[in-house]
Design a protein around this motif. Structure first.
Motif, PDB file in Angstrom:
ATOM      1  N   ALA A  69       0.842  -1.206   0.000  1.00 34.75           N
ATOM      2  CA  ALA A  69       0.000   0.000   0.000  1.00 34.75           C
ATOM      3  C   ALA A  69       0.874   1.252   0.000  1.00 34.75           C
ATOM      4  CB  ALA A  69      -0.902  -0.003   1.235  1.00 34.75           C
ATOM      5  N   GLY A  70       0.465   2.277  -0.761  1.00 33.07           N
ATOM      6  CA  GLY A  70       1.230   3.519  -0.892  1.00 33.07           C
ATOM      7  C   GLY A  70       1.458   4.185   0.456  1.00 33.07           C
ATOM      8  N   VAL A  71       2.718   4.513   0.731  1.00 35.94           N
ATOM      9  CA  VAL A  71       3.081   5.099   2.024  1.00 35.94           C
ATOM     10  C   VAL A  71       2.583   6.537   2.143  1.00 35.94           C
ATOM     11  CG1 VAL A  71       5.100   5.886   3.332  1.00 35.94           C
ATOM     12  CG2 VAL A  71       5.030   3.576   2.439  1.00 35.94           C
ATOM     13  N   ALA A  72       2.533   7.260   1.023  1.00 30.94           N
ATOM     14  CA  ALA A  72       2.166   8.682   1.076  1.00 30.94           C
ATOM     15  C   ALA A  72       0.766   8.962   0.525  1.00 30.94           C
ATOM     16  CB  ALA A  72       3.206   9.494   0.303  1.00 30.94           C
ATOM     17  N   ASP A  73      -0.044   7.907   0.373  1.00 31.64           N
ATOM     18  CA  ASP A  73      -1.355   8.095  -0.277  1.00 31.64           C
ATOM     19  C   ASP A  73      -2.396   8.775   0.606  1.00 31.64           C
ATOM     20  OD1 ASP A  73      -0.176   6.922  -2.385  1.00 31.64           O
ATOM     21  OD2 ASP A  73      -1.426   5.124  -2.441  1.00 31.64           O
ATOM     22  N   SER A  74      -2.314   8.574   1.910  1.00 29.92           N
ATOM     23  CA  SER A  74      -3.278   9.225   2.806  1.00 29.92           C
ATOM     24  C   SER A  74      -2.699   9.305   4.216  1.00 29.92           C
ATOM     25  CB  SER A  74      -4.611   8.460   2.818  1.00 29.92           C
ATOM     26  OG  SER A  74      -4.410   7.125   3.221  1.00 29.92           O
ATOM     27  N   ARG A  75      -3.365  10.077   5.065  1.00 32.88           N
ATOM     28  CA  ARG A  75      -2.879  10.279   6.435  1.00 32.88           C
ATOM     29  C   ARG A  75      -2.674   8.972   7.173  1.00 32.88           C
ATOM     30  NH1 ARG A  75      -3.652  15.645   9.239  1.00 32.88           N
ATOM     31  NH2 ARG A  75      -3.444  14.586  11.218  1.00 32.88           N
ATOM     32  N   TRP A  76      -1.697   8.953   8.054  1.00 31.84           N
ATOM     33  CA  TRP A  76      -1.372   7.728   8.776  1.00 31.84           C
ATOM     34  C   TRP A  76      -2.277   7.546   9.995  1.00 31.84           C
ATOM     35  CZ3 TRP A  76       4.724   8.035   8.928  1.00 31.84           C
ATOM     36  CH2 TRP A  76       5.209   7.785   7.630  1.00 31.84           C
ATOM     37  N   THR A  77      -3.491   7.137   9.759  1.00 31.23           N
ATOM     38  CA  THR A  77      -4.355   6.720  10.863  1.00 31.23           C
ATOM     39  C   THR A  77      -3.839   5.359  11.332  1.00 31.23           C
ATOM     40  OG1 THR A  77      -5.810   5.533   9.348  1.00 31.23           O
ATOM     41  CG2 THR A  77      -6.366   7.842   9.806  1.00 31.23           C
ATOM     42  N   ALA A  78      -4.355   4.877  12.459  1.00 31.55           N
ATOM     43  CA  ALA A  78      -3.938   3.555  12.956  1.00 31.55           C
ATOM     44  C   ALA A  78      -4.253   2.479  11.912  1.00 31.55           C
ATOM     45  CB  ALA A  78      -4.637   3.253  14.277  1.00 31.55           C
ATOM     46  N   ALA A  79      -5.427   2.592  11.278  1.00 27.95           N
ATOM     47  CA  ALA A  79      -5.827   1.593  10.275  1.00 27.95           C
ATOM     48  C   ALA A  79      -4.923   1.655   9.045  1.00 27.95           C
ATOM     49  CB  ALA A  79      -7.288   1.808   9.871  1.00 27.95           C
ATOM     50  N   ARG A  80      -4.572   2.878   8.634  1.00 28.05           N
ATOM     51  CA  ARG A  80      -3.723   3.042   7.455  1.00 28.05           C
ATOM     52  C   ARG A  80      -2.318   2.481   7.727  1.00 28.05           C
ATOM     53  NH1 ARG A  80      -4.150   3.238   2.072  1.00 28.05           N
ATOM     54  NH2 ARG A  80      -2.108   3.759   1.251  1.00 28.05           N
ATOM     55  N   LYS A  81      -1.812   2.733   8.930  1.00 28.86           N
ATOM     56  CA  LYS A  81      -0.481   2.230   9.280  1.00 28.86           C
ATOM     57  C   LYS A  81      -0.474   0.700   9.273  1.00 28.86           C
ATOM     58  CE  LYS A  81       1.840   4.637  12.575  1.00 28.86           C
ATOM     59  NZ  LYS A  81       2.043   5.495  13.761  1.00 28.86           N
ATOM     60  N   ARG A  82      -1.547   0.119   9.766  1.00 31.14           N
ATOM     61  CA  ARG A  82      -1.640  -1.346   9.768  1.00 31.14           C
ATOM     62  C   ARG A  82      -1.639  -1.882   8.335  1.00 31.14           C
ATOM     63  NH1 ARG A  82      -5.662  -1.723  12.956  1.00 31.14           N
ATOM     64  NH2 ARG A  82      -7.298  -2.246  11.460  1.00 31.14           N
ATOM     65  N   LEU A  83      -2.362  -1.186   7.449  1.00 29.24           N
ATOM     66  CA  LEU A  83      -2.419  -1.602   6.043  1.00 29.24           C
ATOM     67  C   LEU A  83      -1.047  -1.466   5.365  1.00 29.24           C
ATOM     68  CD1 LEU A  83      -4.172  -2.567   3.628  1.00 29.24           C
ATOM     69  CD2 LEU A  83      -4.530  -0.148   3.082  1.00 29.24           C
ATOM     70  N   ILE A  84      -0.344  -0.363   5.649  1.00 25.43           N
ATOM     71  CA  ILE A  84       0.991  -0.150   5.068  1.00 25.43           C
ATOM     72  C   ILE A  84       1.920  -1.306   5.454  1.00 25.43           C
ATOM     73  CG2 ILE A  84       3.073   1.294   5.262  1.00 25.43           C
ATOM     74  CD1 ILE A  84       1.146   3.754   5.354  1.00 25.43           C
ATOM     75  N   LEU A  85       1.844  -1.711   6.721  1.00 22.19           N
ATOM     76  CA  LEU A  85       2.682  -2.813   7.195  1.00 22.19           C
ATOM     77  C   LEU A  85       2.226  -4.157   6.627  1.00 22.19           C
ATOM     78  CD1 LEU A  85       4.865  -4.013   9.099  1.00 22.19           C
ATOM     79  CD2 LEU A  85       3.095  -4.134  10.865  1.00 22.19           C
ATOM     80  N   GLU A  86       0.938  -4.480   6.824  1.00 18.53           N
ATOM     81  CA  GLU A  86       0.463  -5.828   6.498  1.00 18.53           C
ATOM     82  C   GLU A  86       0.399  -6.092   5.001  1.00 18.53           C
ATOM     83  OE1 GLU A  86      -3.158  -6.581   8.629  1.00 18.53           O
ATOM     84  OE2 GLU A  86      -2.103  -6.794  10.553  1.00 18.53           O
ATOM     85  N   SER A  87       0.195  -5.035   4.189  1.00 16.13           N
ATOM     86  CA  SER A  87       0.160  -5.250   2.738  1.00 16.13           C
ATOM     87  C   SER A  87       1.527  -5.735   2.249  1.00 16.13           C
ATOM     88  CB  SER A  87      -0.240  -3.971   2.003  1.00 16.13           C
ATOM     89  OG  SER A  87       0.710  -2.950   2.229  1.00 16.13           O
ATOM     90  N   ARG A  88       2.565  -5.440   3.013  1.00 16.31           N
ATOM     91  CA  ARG A  88       3.921  -5.892   2.667  1.00 16.31           C
ATOM     92  C   ARG A  88       4.251  -7.236   3.315  1.00 16.31           C
ATOM     93  NH1 ARG A  88       3.434  -0.663   2.114  1.00 16.31           N
ATOM     94  NH2 ARG A  88       4.759   0.445   0.613  1.00 16.31           N
ATOM     95  N   THR A  89       4.033  -7.319   4.620  1.00 15.19           N
ATOM     96  CA  THR A  89       4.447  -8.541   5.328  1.00 15.19           C
ATOM     97  C   THR A  89       3.536  -9.723   5.006  1.00 15.19           C
ATOM     98  OG1 THR A  89       3.187  -7.796   7.266  1.00 15.19           O
ATOM     99  CG2 THR A  89       5.542  -7.298   7.229  1.00 15.19           C
ATOM    100  N   LYS A  90       2.214  -9.496   4.978  1.00 13.78           N
ATOM    101  CA  LYS A  90       1.288 -10.610   4.712  1.00 13.78           C
ATOM    102  C   LYS A  90       1.429 -11.122   3.286  1.00 13.78           C
ATOM    103  CE  LYS A  90      -2.519 -10.288   7.993  1.00 13.78           C
ATOM    104  NZ  LYS A  90      -3.971 -10.097   8.173  1.00 13.78           N
ATOM    105  N   SER A  91       1.613 -10.192   2.342  1.00 16.39           N
ATOM    106  CA  SER A  91       1.747 -10.610   0.942  1.00 16.39           C
ATOM    107  C   SER A  91       3.014 -11.451   0.763  1.00 16.39           C
ATOM    108  CB  SER A  91       1.767  -9.397   0.010  1.00 16.39           C
ATOM    109  OG  SER A  91       2.871  -8.555   0.282  1.00 16.39           O
ATOM    110  N   THR A  92       4.088 -11.039   1.424  1.00 18.10           N
ATOM    111  CA  THR A  92       5.360 -11.769   1.311  1.00 18.10           C
ATOM    112  C   THR A  92       5.251 -13.138   1.974  1.00 18.10           C
ATOM    113  OG1 THR A  92       6.455  -9.612   1.455  1.00 18.10           O
ATOM    114  CG2 THR A  92       7.854 -11.541   1.589  1.00 18.10           C
ATOM    115  N   ALA A  93       4.656 -13.162   3.169  1.00 11.43           N
ATOM    116  CA  ALA A  93       4.488 -14.433   3.894  1.00 11.43           C
ATOM    117  C   ALA A  93       3.614 -15.406   3.100  1.00 11.43           C
ATOM    118  CB  ALA A  93       3.877 -14.176   5.268  1.00 11.43           C
TER     119      ALA A  93
END
Length: 302
Positions: A69-93
């Motif tokens: 998920a794009g890091v600079a696409d929208s404000r870093w709410t708690a939900a957005r931060k979780r998506l930024i992390l999990e879209s990378r780690t979960k997809s790789t796993a």
């Protein structure tokens, strides 16, 4: 090696990379959530739901993983931060998990990473791949992302990760955001370092890593970093936009962007020495020429 599977293929970098690979005679397919919407051969996956068509992995000789998920696409709410992390780690796993039991699978994994690894503001220090990570949100994301990617080694795949800097591309990313206001201006002090790379060079580096047996971690940045003020001024000139040298104050950016402001007010000066030592040649090592190339019809057209 003939068949290359790309995650995040429909993004800015993925499209340029697909074009470069096809020009060299590779057959390219993407992993995507809506295969029916793509003109490119696309296999289904939904990493957040843990779903993936394993036919894609049987088909592929090499795997290039760009999704996140794009890091600079929208404000870093708690939900957005979780998506930024999990879209990378979960997809790789998910990729690791689905490959584990496949007799036929890729032998090479080239993964995206980011210079956010070093921290959002590292001042004037020149950073190499052996420097320790930062301690902010983006650094935590990149550490977890790289750890997930390096699991590919346990499956016997050759694994190379590219820590990507600020990608210069006229249709999106940092340049589009910087040149959106009627008048271009530096952000914060304007003296913070921006380690950038032309999108065509970044795509070429992925191809190079694939073909030249690169392993381990490499910074994907042009040989010379630039300050925010310099990059903004040269970009405005290349696009024919007015520029003022008075920076947008840091406090104003924090009001608008919240925690994400650290990313634009801070900066990194990142070394390309290890990448250059592999023999890779940048076509766009000069910032001014790189920007002129992008705005004179260079870069990707889509």
């Amino acid at each position: 090696m003939k068949n290359i599977l790309i995650t995040g293929g429909s993004g800015l970098v993925g499209r340029v990379l697909t074009k470069q690979l096809e020009a060299k005679g590779y057959t390219v397919a993407w992993l995507g959530r809506s295969p029916e919407k793509q003109r490119q051969k696309t296999y289904f996956w939904d990493p957040m739901q843990g779903e993936l068509d394993v036919a894609a992995l049987r088909w592929a000789d090499g795997l290039i993983h760009l999704a996140g998920a794009g890091v600079a696409d929208s404000r870093w709410t708690a939900a957005r931060k979780r998506l930024i992390l999990e879209s990378r780690t979960k997809s790789t796993a998910l990729l690791v998990e689905k490959m584990r039991d496949l007799p036929e699978r890729p032998t090479v994994f080239i993964g995206a990473s980011a210079i956010g690894y070093y921290g959002m503001d590292t001042g004037d220090r020149l950073l190499t791949e052996t420097d320790s990570p930062g301690q902010d949100f983006l650094a935590e994301v990149v550490i977890a992302w790289e750890q997930a990617s390096l699991e590919m080694r346990a499956l016997g795949l050759r694994c190379a990760l590219l820590r990507i800097g600020i990608v210069l591309e006229k249709n999106g990313g940092a340049l589009k955001a910087m040149l959106q206001p009627p008048v271009a201006a530096p952000l914060g002090s304007g003296q913070q370092w921006m380690s950038w790379i032309h999108v065509e060079d970044l795509a070429a580096l992925f191809v190079y890593a694939l073909e030249q047996n690169l392993e381990g971690i490499y910074n994907a940045v042009a040989p010379t970093a630039s300050t925010n003020a310099e990059l903004t001024q040269l970009a405005a000139k290349a696009k024919g936009k007015p520029y003022i040298g008075i920076g947008v104050p840091g406090f104003a950016l924090r009001l608008v962007l919240g925690e994400m402001a650290q990313m634009v007010v801070g900066g990194n000066k990142v070394s390309a020495e290890k990448t250059l030592a592999t023999g890779f040649q940048f076509q766009h090592a000069d910032l001014q020429k790189a920007l002129v190339d992008l705005f004179k019809g260079g870069g990707s057209a889509h």
